[in-house]
Design a protein around this motif. Sequence first.
Motif, PDB file in Angstrom:
ATOM      1  N   ALA A 501       0.859  -1.193   0.000  1.00  0.00           N
ATOM      2  CA  ALA A 501       0.000   0.000   0.000  1.00  0.00           C
ATOM      3  C   ALA A 501       0.891   1.237   0.000  1.00  0.00           C
ATOM      4  O   ALA A 501       1.929   1.267   0.663  1.00  0.00           O
ATOM      5  N   GLU A 503       1.388   4.546   1.247  1.00  0.00           N
ATOM      6  CA  GLU A 503       0.977   5.515   2.262  1.00  0.00           C
ATOM      7  C   GLU A 503       1.685   6.863   2.120  1.00  0.00           C
ATOM      8  O   GLU A 503       1.179   7.886   2.580  1.00  0.00           O
ATOM      9  N   TYR A 519      -4.735  12.275   0.854  1.00  0.00           N
ATOM     10  CA  TYR A 519      -5.629  11.133   0.686  1.00  0.00           C
ATOM     11  C   TYR A 519      -7.076  11.594   0.654  1.00  0.00           C
ATOM     12  O   TYR A 519      -7.858  11.204  -0.227  1.00  0.00           O
ATOM     13  N   TYR A 535      -4.364   1.734  -2.233  1.00  0.00           N
ATOM     14  CA  TYR A 535      -4.801   2.711  -1.240  1.00  0.00           C
ATOM     15  C   TYR A 535      -5.845   2.159  -0.272  1.00  0.00           C
ATOM     16  O   TYR A 535      -6.429   2.900   0.502  1.00  0.00           O
ATOM     17  N   ASP A 536      -6.069   0.832  -0.322  1.00  0.00           N
ATOM     18  CA  ASP A 536      -7.044   0.187   0.559  1.00  0.00           C
ATOM     19  C   ASP A 536      -6.303  -0.292   1.809  1.00  0.00           C
ATOM     20  O   ASP A 536      -5.890  -1.446   1.922  1.00  0.00           O
ATOM     21  N   TYR A 537      -6.121   0.618   2.786  1.00  0.00           N
ATOM     22  CA  TYR A 537      -5.274   0.329   3.934  1.00  0.00           C
ATOM     23  C   TYR A 537      -5.924  -0.648   4.921  1.00  0.00           C
ATOM     24  O   TYR A 537      -5.228  -1.294   5.699  1.00  0.00           O
ATOM     25  N   ASN A 538      -7.253  -0.736   4.937  1.00  0.00           N
ATOM     26  CA  ASN A 538      -7.889  -1.651   5.885  1.00  0.00           C
ATOM     27  C   ASN A 538      -8.293  -2.992   5.245  1.00  0.00           C
ATOM     28  O   ASN A 538      -8.873  -3.851   5.908  1.00  0.00           O
ATOM     29  N   ILE A 543     -12.083   1.959  -1.196  1.00  0.00           N
ATOM     30  CA  ILE A 543     -11.520   3.157  -0.577  1.00  0.00           C
ATOM     31  C   ILE A 543     -12.631   3.858   0.189  1.00  0.00           C
ATOM     32  O   ILE A 543     -13.658   4.219  -0.393  1.00  0.00           O
ATOM     33  N   ASP A 547     -10.175   3.926   5.703  1.00  0.00           N
ATOM     34  CA  ASP A 547      -8.798   3.995   5.212  1.00  0.00           C
ATOM     35  C   ASP A 547      -8.133   5.299   5.631  1.00  0.00           C
ATOM     36  O   ASP A 547      -6.940   5.332   5.956  1.00  0.00           O
TER      37      ASP A 547
END
Length: 556
Positions: A501, A503, A519, A535-538, A543, A547
Motif C-alpha cells: 500500500a 501511504e 488522501y 490505497y485500501d489500507y484496511n 476506498i 482507510d
Amino acid sequence: MTNEPNRSTDGRTEGQNIDRVASGSSRRDFLKATAAAGALAAGVGSGVVGTSTAGIPTPRLSVDGNLIKDPQGEAVKLRGLNIADPKRLSVTAPARGKTPEQLIRWLTNADEGWYPRVLRVPVQPVDIGEHPPGPVAEDNGDDPAPPVPAFDQDQLESYLETYLDPVVDLCAERGVYCIVDYHRHWDGVQWAESQKGPINEPLQEEVLGFWQTVAPRYADSSHVFFEIYNEPTEPGFYSSRYKNGDPAPWMQDKWDLWRELAQPWVDAIREHSENLIIVGSPGWSQTPEGATIYGEFDGGNLSYAYHTYPGHAANNENTWAEQGGHDYSGVEGAFEEVPLFVTEFGWQDEFSGYDPHRWISGTTDGFGQPFVDWLESEPSLHWTAWCADPVWLPAMFERGFETGGETDAVGNPYEEEIPTHCEDLPCEWELRGNPDMGALVKETLAETRDDGIPSGEGPETPTEDTPTDGTPTDDTPTEDTPADDGPNWPDGTTDPDGDGAYEDLNGNGEVDYSDVVEYFENMDSEGMQNNVEYYDYNGNGEIDYDDLVALFGEVQ
C-alpha cells in the motif's frame, strides 16, 4: 469580557480539542493532520468543500525595484481576496454559514471557478482580546477601537494556535499565498497627544509584541507575507506637494513620525524572517507615495499598501495614479518605484447618503470596472479585494439562507449568544453580481489565473492539456510508483513499510500529516478508484473513510 472558553470551528471547547491530541505531538501538528477530517465533518457531500485545488507554487518572493519576483527572477503579479478574521469567522459560523477552513477550501476550488493567488487574513486585536466589535461598541456610545494594549501574551498564543495556524497551514496546502495582516484602525489610537506626536508607545509595544511572536512562527513559511498595520489613521496626510510640484516639508514631518512608530515592527520581523513585508501609511493607507517622496522604511523586501473605496476623492475622476495625499487619494506614480499592494478595495451599491457606509457606496460601472482596469495596467500593482464575506462590508456574497439581517458584525460574539441561521455547516453563499463587486472580482481572477504566477511545482490545476482523472504527468512508472492512473501526487510516491500500500503520498519518504490531507482530497478521484489495491489500507476491497483513519494512525 467573557470567561467562556475559546470555541473551535466544530463547537468543542479548546480544552476538549487539546485532550484529543496524540501524546508527543503539538496542537498545531494535530490541526494540520486533521484538516481532512475537519472538512469531512463540515459536509463533504455539500459540494462546498472541493477537491480540485486551484493552487500555484508558492516559493519565497523578493522585491526587485518596483517588481516582485520569484527565485528564477521572473516577475510575479498577485491577485486575490480578503476574508474575515478567522476567529470571528469561527465563533460566528452558525450565523455566517462557513468556518474559515470551509471558506478557504471553497475559495481555492477550481471546480467552483475560483483562482485567487493570495488570501489576506485580517488578525484583529478586537478578536484576539475578545472586545466588542467596532460597530457594536460605537452603537453603544463607546470608542470603537479596542484599548491599548488590546490583549495579553496568553490570549495571543491561544489565538494563533487555535485560529491562525490552521488557516496559514491550509493556505500552504491549497497553494495560495497568505498575508497575515495586523488589522488595527479607528481614530485616536496612534498618537498620544496630537498628530504632531509623540508616538503612542503603548501601541508601539502592543504591535511589536505581536510581530516578535508571529514573525518567527511563520519565518520558514515561504507563502506567508506580513502586513505590519492595516490602516494608520494618523497623522493625517493631505497634499504631499506644493502646487509647483515641490515636496511639502510638513508632510516630511508626518512621514517621519509614522516611521518612528512603525520601523521597530519591520525590524522585529527582519530579526527572524526575510519574507515579504507590506507597509501601510497614514491617512488609512491612502498615501503610499510617502515612501517614494519622503523615504522608504529600512529592512528590504518591502511592498507598500494602498486602500481606496468609491467615496475617496481619487475615484471622482479615476486619478489613482496621479496626485497623492489625503485630499486626492492618488498614489502619485509610486508604483513606478516600489511594488504597491492594494490590499483593500471594494464597492457595494445599496448604500447612499451620509450613513456610515458612504465610503463604500459605488457601482461596478462607476468604480469597480475602471479601478480593476487600472490595477491590471501595471505589473507592479497587486491586489486583494475586500471582502469575501456576506457580513463585513462591502460584501462579495449574500447568505443563501434565512438570516437576522446582520451587517458589519454579528452582535458581540464574545459576550452574547450567536444566532444559529445555518444548522448544518457549511451553508450556501450567493455571489453578488453587477452593480456589486462579487462577479467582476471572480471573473477577473479566472481570466488572469495563468498570468504572473511563480515558477516551480505546485498543486495541480486541471487545464485543457492536463488530465483531470488523476493520471500522473510522468508516463514512466517506477517500482515505487503505481503503474497507472494514480492521483496527481509528486513523483516518488512510495510504500515505506513494504506492505503493497502506498501511504507516502507526497513522496517525501515517510508517512506524515500532509499525506492524510492528500488522501482525503483525492479519495474520490478516478485515479484512486482505479487503483484500489494501492490505497485500501484496511483491506476491505474499497476506498473509504476507514482507510483515512487507518492512514492517520500510521503518522509517526
